[in-house]
Motif scaffolding. Structure first.
Motif, mmCIF file in Angstrom:
data_model
loop_
_atom_site.group_PDB
_atom_site.id
_atom_site.type_symbol
_atom_site.label_atom_id
_atom_site.label_comp_id
_atom_site.label_asym_id
_atom_site.label_seq_id
_atom_site.Cartn_x
_atom_site.Cartn_y
_atom_site.Cartn_z
ATOM 1 N N LEU A 24 17.468 50.616 63.989
ATOM 2 C CA LEU A 24 18.908 50.401 64.102
ATOM 3 C C LEU A 24 19.204 48.965 64.546
ATOM 4 C CD1 LEU A 24 21.701 51.710 63.933
ATOM 5 C CD2 LEU A 24 21.451 52.334 66.340
ATOM 6 N N ILE A 25 18.448 48.468 65.506
ATOM 7 C CA ILE A 25 18.601 47.077 65.933
ATOM 8 C C ILE A 25 18.288 46.141 64.770
ATOM 9 C CG2 ILE A 25 17.614 45.283 67.427
ATOM 10 C CD1 ILE A 25 17.326 47.484 69.587
ATOM 11 N N GLY A 26 17.262 46.468 63.997
ATOM 12 C CA GLY A 26 16.914 45.670 62.820
ATOM 13 C C GLY A 26 18.052 45.618 61.815
ATOM 14 N N ALA A 27 18.702 46.758 61.589
ATOM 15 C CA ALA A 27 19.847 46.775 60.665
ATOM 16 C C ALA A 27 20.981 45.902 61.203
ATOM 17 C CB ALA A 27 20.321 48.206 60.457
ATOM 18 N N VAL A 32 24.001 40.634 61.111
ATOM 19 C CA VAL A 32 24.332 39.364 61.764
ATOM 20 C C VAL A 32 23.856 38.187 60.912
ATOM 21 C CG1 VAL A 32 23.750 37.890 63.742
ATOM 22 C CG2 VAL A 32 24.425 40.259 64.110
ATOM 23 N N GLY A 33 22.638 38.282 60.382
ATOM 24 C CA GLY A 33 22.101 37.211 59.544
ATOM 25 C C GLY A 33 22.927 36.980 58.290
ATOM 26 N N GLY A 142 20.405 29.244 60.614
ATOM 27 C CA GLY A 142 20.712 30.012 61.811
ATOM 28 C C GLY A 142 20.784 31.505 61.520
ATOM 29 N N GLY A 143 21.254 31.874 60.348
ATOM 30 C CA GLY A 143 21.310 33.277 59.952
ATOM 31 C C GLY A 143 19.990 33.817 59.453
ATOM 32 N N LEU A 144 19.118 32.923 59.001
ATOM 33 C CA LEU A 144 17.816 33.352 58.482
ATOM 34 C C LEU A 144 16.926 33.911 59.588
ATOM 35 C CD1 LEU A 144 16.129 33.499 55.894
ATOM 36 C CD2 LEU A 144 15.292 31.193 56.396
ATOM 37 N N MET A 149 13.877 38.679 61.408
ATOM 38 C CA MET A 149 13.452 39.613 62.463
ATOM 39 C C MET A 149 14.051 41.003 62.232
ATOM 40 S SD MET A 149 11.340 38.186 64.468
ATOM 41 C CE MET A 149 10.652 37.146 63.211
ATOM 42 N N GLY A 150 15.258 41.054 61.684
ATOM 43 C CA GLY A 150 15.882 42.334 61.393
ATOM 44 C C GLY A 150 15.155 43.101 60.304
#
Length: 193
Positions: A24-27, A32-33, A142-144, A149-150
């Protein structure tokens, strides 16, 4: 032969819950990315392409001071913003604004600043396409980082039961290192453009 069925071990259930949380954190990190990358496209090249280039002839420049109290000590911190006011004229002559204001260094009356009109009353310094692309790239890189990590967290759940090794995690780590290097490079290009 009798087979005994029992409850799963408590550690297995806890690991499964943590794995779902990490997915869920990864999603969330993926979201965010993607949002940061979209902001980069909007704030960089799109804004520059839809803006009106021109020149601002300075009438006056001022310095605004704002004070804010610091939480770590009793001192008050002072921030200063430099504003120049004057007449903005587009390069093609179609737009003329007698009350334009622009964040800039202090200049003498009559000085001409290369500027772009990005909104009805919004003006920015004109850094050209190089500056616009560098801004977009800074947001992209910055979004990458959270995107990479997600994806890793969403795929593996960062679970010890997932058959992954350093070799499988290497592409995500390399992507993050490339993102950091790209972000720093983009910010340096933007600073000097």
């Amino acid at each position: 032969m009798t087979q005994v069925h029992g409850n799963p071990a408590p550690n297995t259930a806890a690991a499964g819950d943590r794995s779902s949380l990490y997915r869920l954190i990864g999603a969330g990190l993926i979201l965010v990315g993607v949002v940061l990358m979209a902001l980069g496209a909007y704030l960089g090249p799109y804004t520059y392409a839809t803006s009106t280039p021109g020149k601002l002839t300075v009438d006056t420049c001022t310095v605004d001071y704002k004070y804010r109290s610091s939480t770590s000590s009793s001192s008050r911190k002072k921030t200063k913003t430099r504003w120049c006011y004057g007449t903005f004229t587009s390069n093609d002559g179609s737009v003329k604004d007698l009350n334009a204001e622009l964040k800039s260094d202090l200049h003498q009356r009559g000085y001409v600043i290369e500027a772009i009109k990005t909104g009805d009353t919004t003006y920015k310094l004109d850094h050209g396409w190089v500056g616009a692309i560098a801004t977009g790239c800074a947001w992209f890189f910055g979004g990458l980082m959270p995107l990479s990590m997600g994806v890793l967290a969403a795929i593996t759940g960062l679970s010890s039961s997932y058959p992954w090794s350093r070799r499988r995690a290497r592409p995500y780590l390399i992507t993050s290192v490339v993102a950091v290097i790209g972000l720093i490079t983009s910010l340096l290009v933007r600073l000097f453009a």
